[in-house]
Scaffold this motif. Structure first.
Motif, mmCIF file in Angstrom:
data_model
loop_
_atom_site.group_PDB
_atom_site.id
_atom_site.type_symbol
_atom_site.label_atom_id
_atom_site.label_comp_id
_atom_site.label_asym_id
_atom_site.label_seq_id
_atom_site.Cartn_x
_atom_site.Cartn_y
_atom_site.Cartn_z
ATOM 1 N N ILE A 152 0.832 -1.201 0.000
ATOM 2 C CA ILE A 152 0.000 0.000 0.000
ATOM 3 C C ILE A 152 0.870 1.256 0.000
ATOM 4 N N GLY A 153 1.933 1.226 0.814
ATOM 5 C CA GLY A 153 2.829 2.375 0.867
ATOM 6 C C GLY A 153 3.494 2.652 -0.469
ATOM 7 N N LEU A 154 3.909 1.588 -1.188
ATOM 8 C CA LEU A 154 4.552 1.761 -2.485
ATOM 9 C C LEU A 154 3.570 2.311 -3.524
ATOM 10 N N VAL A 155 2.313 1.862 -3.465
ATOM 11 C CA VAL A 155 1.313 2.373 -4.405
ATOM 12 C C VAL A 155 1.068 3.860 -4.170
ATOM 13 N N ALA A 184 6.834 -5.412 -7.557
ATOM 14 C CA ALA A 184 6.844 -6.768 -8.116
ATOM 15 C C ALA A 184 7.595 -7.736 -7.215
ATOM 16 N N SER A 185 8.658 -7.264 -6.526
ATOM 17 C CA SER A 185 9.431 -8.166 -5.657
ATOM 18 C C SER A 185 8.640 -8.618 -4.445
ATOM 19 N N LEU A 186 7.588 -7.875 -4.056
ATOM 20 C CA LEU A 186 6.777 -8.285 -2.917
ATOM 21 C C LEU A 186 6.011 -9.567 -3.191
ATOM 22 N N ALA A 187 5.882 -9.933 -4.458
ATOM 23 C CA ALA A 187 5.171 -11.186 -4.768
ATOM 24 C C ALA A 187 5.919 -12.404 -4.240
ATOM 25 N N THR A 188 7.233 -12.278 -4.038
ATOM 26 C CA THR A 188 8.011 -13.424 -3.517
ATOM 27 C C THR A 188 7.698 -13.703 -2.054
ATOM 28 N N PHE A 189 7.174 -12.706 -1.338
ATOM 29 C CA PHE A 189 6.865 -12.900 0.077
ATOM 30 C C PHE A 189 5.463 -13.453 0.293
ATOM 31 N N MET A 201 -2.626 -5.990 -9.143
ATOM 32 C CA MET A 201 -3.468 -4.786 -9.096
ATOM 33 C C MET A 201 -2.632 -3.547 -8.772
ATOM 34 N N ALA A 202 -1.654 -3.715 -7.879
ATOM 35 C CA ALA A 202 -0.782 -2.580 -7.558
ATOM 36 C C ALA A 202 0.028 -2.157 -8.782
ATOM 37 N N LEU A 207 0.774 1.730 -13.403
ATOM 38 C CA LEU A 207 0.685 2.087 -14.822
ATOM 39 C C LEU A 207 -0.400 3.136 -15.065
ATOM 40 N N PHE A 208 -1.504 3.001 -14.328
ATOM 41 C CA PHE A 208 -2.569 4.009 -14.449
ATOM 42 C C PHE A 208 -2.072 5.390 -14.026
ATOM 43 N N PHE A 209 -1.329 5.425 -12.928
ATOM 44 C CA PHE A 209 -0.782 6.704 -12.468
ATOM 45 C C PHE A 209 0.178 7.292 -13.509
#
Length: 509
Positions: A152-155, A184-189, A201-202, A207-209
């Motif tokens: 959330i913080g990264l978004v 993308a690296s958060l997907a490994t956790f 979604m993030a 990309l939307f931003f």
């Protein structure tokens, strides 16, 4: 030698309005292209500076809110990591925010004329990348179970970064790359399906931003272009006003010089001209005896006629000058238009008879009087009839009409069966010393001042002047005087022969 036309005269005086606008547009495009060639982004230097200035203003104003946001994230991160680690991360983010804020303020305080835009653009780009790397350090929360919070913080950081750097597209892209890689690296956790869905979604949100930042960049460019065009229009209007003031000043000086010249020359020309006319008339009439050589009498006639022609030309020039200068004073009085027209027709009758021309009169003798200058009306009618007789070939016809107008005014119409005037030369014949090409070939010599004087005198009376002509179909001139100059006839006063009884009693008392 080709015939002089209105277009040729206009070109001789200067470029037309369309040509001036085209030249102005070409000059503007050349200036814009030259500035684009000297720019590194393909835009004009003014746009480059404005885009960087917008970026610096956004960054300088967002410093304190970003520090507060980083402090809030660091405080919340203490649920997963030790407070010293969270404080160290917040300190790093604070330093990067301070760096970008300081750079932005220095940029805003620097003289725009001395700013190396390329160097400052690289500085902002490096500052954005460093700040994004400091935000990306939140991925350390993934190993401690706070990966959702970090996501959330990264978004949020991605949204803030892309919006603030929207006016520098390359900086927005460079700043988003570290944040996107960290997301993308958060997907490994969290290899579970819901974790992968959240990361996807993030990424889509980032990309939307980025797309939204491009729209903001386009909107900013549109606003800058609109303001630049407005400033250019204002500058052109100021320049046009300055040119107009200078042209008016020169025109006033030229008009004053012309008035002085005409006043001087009228006196200087009339003095010897009176002597020429007087002595030539004496020699023409053979007052002191018959000429030995018959040719001398012919020469005397030519000298006298030339002198009269020159005197008439001087009078016409002076009349036209007074009309153009607004110094022609009307001596208004009740005038019978039909009588003035009849007198003028009678005066021109001998010239028309010499050319075997026929007059057709349609004059309404019952017209009421006009409040006008009789001398000016007579000059109007004489000039029109003189042109008709002059330009109509021998055996031609001339129609003279005087009557009411639909609005209650009165009009004079003179139509001839002469060679006519081409449509593109109507403006020429109405200008001073202007004459049509067909008239020059087929008619007598003239000064070209008759119609301009007529038009000026008609406008002084508040009337209208209309000229219609076609080649080989003749010419018609209609002079219309307004209804306000028509004098209404007062009704007769009724006098009662028998006085009232009360009046008689009063007199008796």
């Amino acid at each position: 030698m080709p015939d002089l036309t209105v277009e040729m005269v206009q070109r001789g005086r200067g470029p037309s309005t369309e040509e001036a606008a085209r030249r102005l547009g070409v000059a503007r495009e050349i200036r814009s292209a030259r500035e684009k060639l000297t720019s590194q982004t393909g835009l004009e230097r003014a746009f480059d500076y404005e885009l960087l200035r917008h970026y610096a203003q956004y960054r300088a104003g967002a410093g304190i809110p970003l520090v507060g946001f980083a402090a809030a994230l660091a405080a919340a991160a203490t649920f997963w990591i030790a407070p010293p680690v969270a404080a160290a991360w917040a300190l790093g983010v604070f330093l990067m925010i301070t760096l970008n804020t300081t750079l932005s303020r220095r940029f805003l305080n620097t003289d725009p004329g001395t700013i190396p835009l390329g160097r400052w653009r690289r500085r902002f780009l490096i500052g954005e990348v460093l700040q994004s790397l400091s935000w990306s350090a939140m991925i350390g929360l993934g190993a401690t179970g706070g990966w959702t919070f970090a996501l959330i913080g990264l978004v949020i950081a991605s949204a803030v970064t892309t919006m603030l750097a929207a006016t520098v597209p390359l900086a927005a892209i460079a700043a988003l790359v570290p944040l996107a890689l960290a997301t993308a690296s958060l997907a490994t956790f969290s290899p579970a399906a819901d974790g992968l869905l959240l990361v996807t979604m993030a990424g889509g949100a980032q990309l939307f931003f980025l797309g939204l930042s491009r729209r903001l960049y386009a909107a900013t460019m549109g606003a800058l272009r609109s303001r630049a065009e407005k400033d250019a229009v204002f500058g052109e209007l100021e320049q046009a006003k300055a040119n107009s003031d200078e042209a008016r000043r020169r025109a006033e000086e030229a008009n004053l010089a012309k008035s002085r010249f005409l006043a001087t020359m009228s006196h200087e020309l009339r003095t010897p001209l009176n002597a020429i006319l007087g002595f030539s008339e004496v020699m023409k009439n053979e007052v002191f005896g018959t000429h030995i050589a018959p040719s001398y009498r012919e020469y005397s006639n030519d000298i006298h006629d030339s002198g009269l022609h020159l005197l008439n030309l001087i009078n016409e020039i002076l009349d036209l000058s007074r009309i153009e200068a607004g110094r022609y004073e009307l001596n208004e009085e009740p005038v019978q238009l039909a009588h003035v027209v009849e007198e003028c027709r009678h005066m021109m009758g001998l010239r028309a008879k010499a050319k075997n021309q026929t007059f057709h009169d349609l004059v309404d003798d019952a017209l009421p009087r006009l409040w006008a200058d009789e001398r000016a009306l007579r000059q109007i009618v004489l000039n029109l009839l003189s042109n008709a007789v002059k330009f109509t070939p021998p055996g031609g016809e001339i129609w003279l009409k005087v009557g009411w107008t639909a609005s209650g005014g009165q009009y004079v119409s003179v139509k001839d069966s002469g060679p006519g005037i081409p449509e593109d030369e109507l403006g020429t014949v109405l200008s001073s010393f202007g004459r049509g090409s067909l008239a020059i070939k087929t008619a007598e010599q003239g000064s070209g001042l008759g119609l301009p004087i007529v038009k000026g005198l008609v406008e002084l009376h508040g009337g209208q002047f209309q000229l219609t002509s076609k080649p080989r179909e003749g010419t018609e001139v209609v002079v219309t005087l307004p209804a306000s100059r028509v004098m209404d006839t007062l009704p007769p006063v009724e006098i009662d022969a028998d006085p009232p009884a009360q009046t008689t009693l009063n007199r008796a008392a």
